[in-house]
Motif scaffolding. Sequence first.
Motif, mmCIF file in Angstrom:
data_model
loop_
_atom_site.group_PDB
_atom_site.id
_atom_site.type_symbol
_atom_site.label_atom_id
_atom_site.label_comp_id
_atom_site.label_asym_id
_atom_site.label_seq_id
_atom_site.Cartn_x
_atom_site.Cartn_y
_atom_site.Cartn_z
ATOM 1 N N GLN A 38 0.829 -1.212 0.000
ATOM 2 C CA GLN A 38 0.000 0.000 0.000
ATOM 3 C C GLN A 38 0.861 1.259 0.000
ATOM 4 N N HIS A 39 1.953 1.223 0.756
ATOM 5 C CA HIS A 39 2.873 2.356 0.853
ATOM 6 C C HIS A 39 3.387 2.743 -0.550
ATOM 7 N N ILE A 40 3.735 1.738 -1.352
ATOM 8 C CA ILE A 40 4.194 1.998 -2.724
ATOM 9 C C ILE A 40 3.040 2.550 -3.570
ATOM 10 N N PHE A 41 1.855 1.971 -3.429
ATOM 11 C CA PHE A 41 0.724 2.444 -4.235
ATOM 12 C C PHE A 41 0.241 3.840 -3.812
ATOM 13 N N GLU A 42 0.492 4.224 -2.570
ATOM 14 C CA GLU A 42 0.157 5.602 -2.178
ATOM 15 C C GLU A 42 0.984 6.586 -3.009
ATOM 16 N N ARG A 43 2.260 6.260 -3.212
ATOM 17 C CA ARG A 43 3.111 7.122 -4.040
ATOM 18 C C ARG A 43 2.647 7.084 -5.500
ATOM 19 N N ILE A 44 2.317 5.897 -5.992
ATOM 20 C CA ILE A 44 1.844 5.780 -7.381
ATOM 21 C C ILE A 44 0.584 6.645 -7.575
ATOM 22 N N MET A 45 -0.338 6.591 -6.611
ATOM 23 C CA MET A 45 -1.577 7.372 -6.734
ATOM 24 C C MET A 45 -1.300 8.879 -6.666
ATOM 25 N N ASP A 46 -0.350 9.277 -5.812
ATOM 26 C CA ASP A 46 0.034 10.707 -5.759
ATOM 27 C C ASP A 46 0.511 11.183 -7.129
ATOM 28 N N VAL A 47 1.367 10.355 -7.746
ATOM 29 C CA VAL A 47 1.948 10.726 -9.034
ATOM 30 C C VAL A 47 0.855 10.778 -10.111
ATOM 31 N N MET A 48 -0.056 9.803 -10.093
ATOM 32 C CA MET A 48 -1.133 9.763 -11.095
ATOM 33 C C MET A 48 -2.038 10.992 -10.954
ATOM 34 N N ARG A 49 -2.325 11.367 -9.710
ATOM 35 C CA ARG A 49 -3.210 12.515 -9.483
ATOM 36 C C ARG A 49 -2.555 13.797 -9.993
ATOM 37 N N SER A 50 -1.251 13.937 -9.747
ATOM 38 C CA SER A 50 -0.602 15.165 -10.205
ATOM 39 C C SER A 50 -0.512 15.169 -11.736
ATOM 40 N N LEU A 51 -0.387 14.004 -12.349
ATOM 41 C CA LEU A 51 -0.390 13.908 -13.822
ATOM 42 C C LEU A 51 -1.757 14.335 -14.382
ATOM 43 N N GLN A 52 -2.840 13.851 -13.757
ATOM 44 C CA GLN A 52 -4.193 14.206 -14.220
ATOM 45 C C GLN A 52 -4.434 15.714 -14.093
ATOM 46 N N ARG A 53 -3.938 16.295 -12.995
ATOM 47 C CA ARG A 53 -4.130 17.742 -12.773
ATOM 48 C C ARG A 53 -3.369 18.558 -13.810
ATOM 49 N N ARG A 54 -2.127 18.097 -14.094
ATOM 50 C CA ARG A 54 -1.268 18.836 -15.020
ATOM 51 C C ARG A 54 -1.830 18.802 -16.437
ATOM 52 N N ASP A 55 -2.586 17.757 -16.734
ATOM 53 C CA ASP A 55 -3.075 17.539 -18.095
ATOM 54 C C ASP A 55 -4.311 18.388 -18.427
ATOM 55 N N GLN A 56 -4.901 19.076 -17.439
ATOM 56 C CA GLN A 56 -6.138 19.829 -17.707
ATOM 57 C C GLN A 56 -5.851 21.087 -18.509
#
Lengths: 92, 92
Positions: free
Chosen positions: B74-92
């Motif tokens: 879960q600790h690793i996936f928390e980082r993966i989700m952080d990165v994915m969220r910032s990617l989605q935000r940057r793409d708007q």
Amino acid sequence: METTEEGISDWRKKIDALDEQLVQLINQRAGAALAIGALKHQGQLPVYEPKREQAVFEHVRRVNQGPLPDHEIQHIFERIMDVMRSLQRRDQ
Amino acid sequence: METTEEGISDWRKKIDALDEQLVQLINQRAGAALAIGALKHQGQLPVYEPKREQAVFEHVRRVNQGPLPDHEIQHIFERIMDVMRSLQRRDQ
């Protein structure tokens, strides 16, 4: 025509399948890290090797073809390396 | 007989091969996250969905067969989700 909700749901199924593969690969990596930890323990070598960690980051940046930028790939691998190091320590 | 250094070097080659697969899968996941981000943007839906993030964590814990403990996955996936969220935000 597909609704937005259906579209999102379809992509999430793909993500869930990718996550299952990721969990497997991360655990294979952990198995290899444990084997290295045991060899280091046997040879009385230090668990933490900053040069190897740098080489891992350089390698993943080099093979990265996006869409994630290199620094975000490294950001994820920093967490992976933290977890692997704590696994090696716990296994002693 | 293999020396400790040779043993470590062999395992590191296996890790490098695993890392290349991980980089590819993480980027496939990022591509799917971007597709979802675009659908959310189009449907004026929020990028951050805590319930979906919880479902991702429950899923990866459920399919985890170790050697990593569930909380480290879960600790690793928390980082993966952080990165994915910032990617989605940057793409708007």
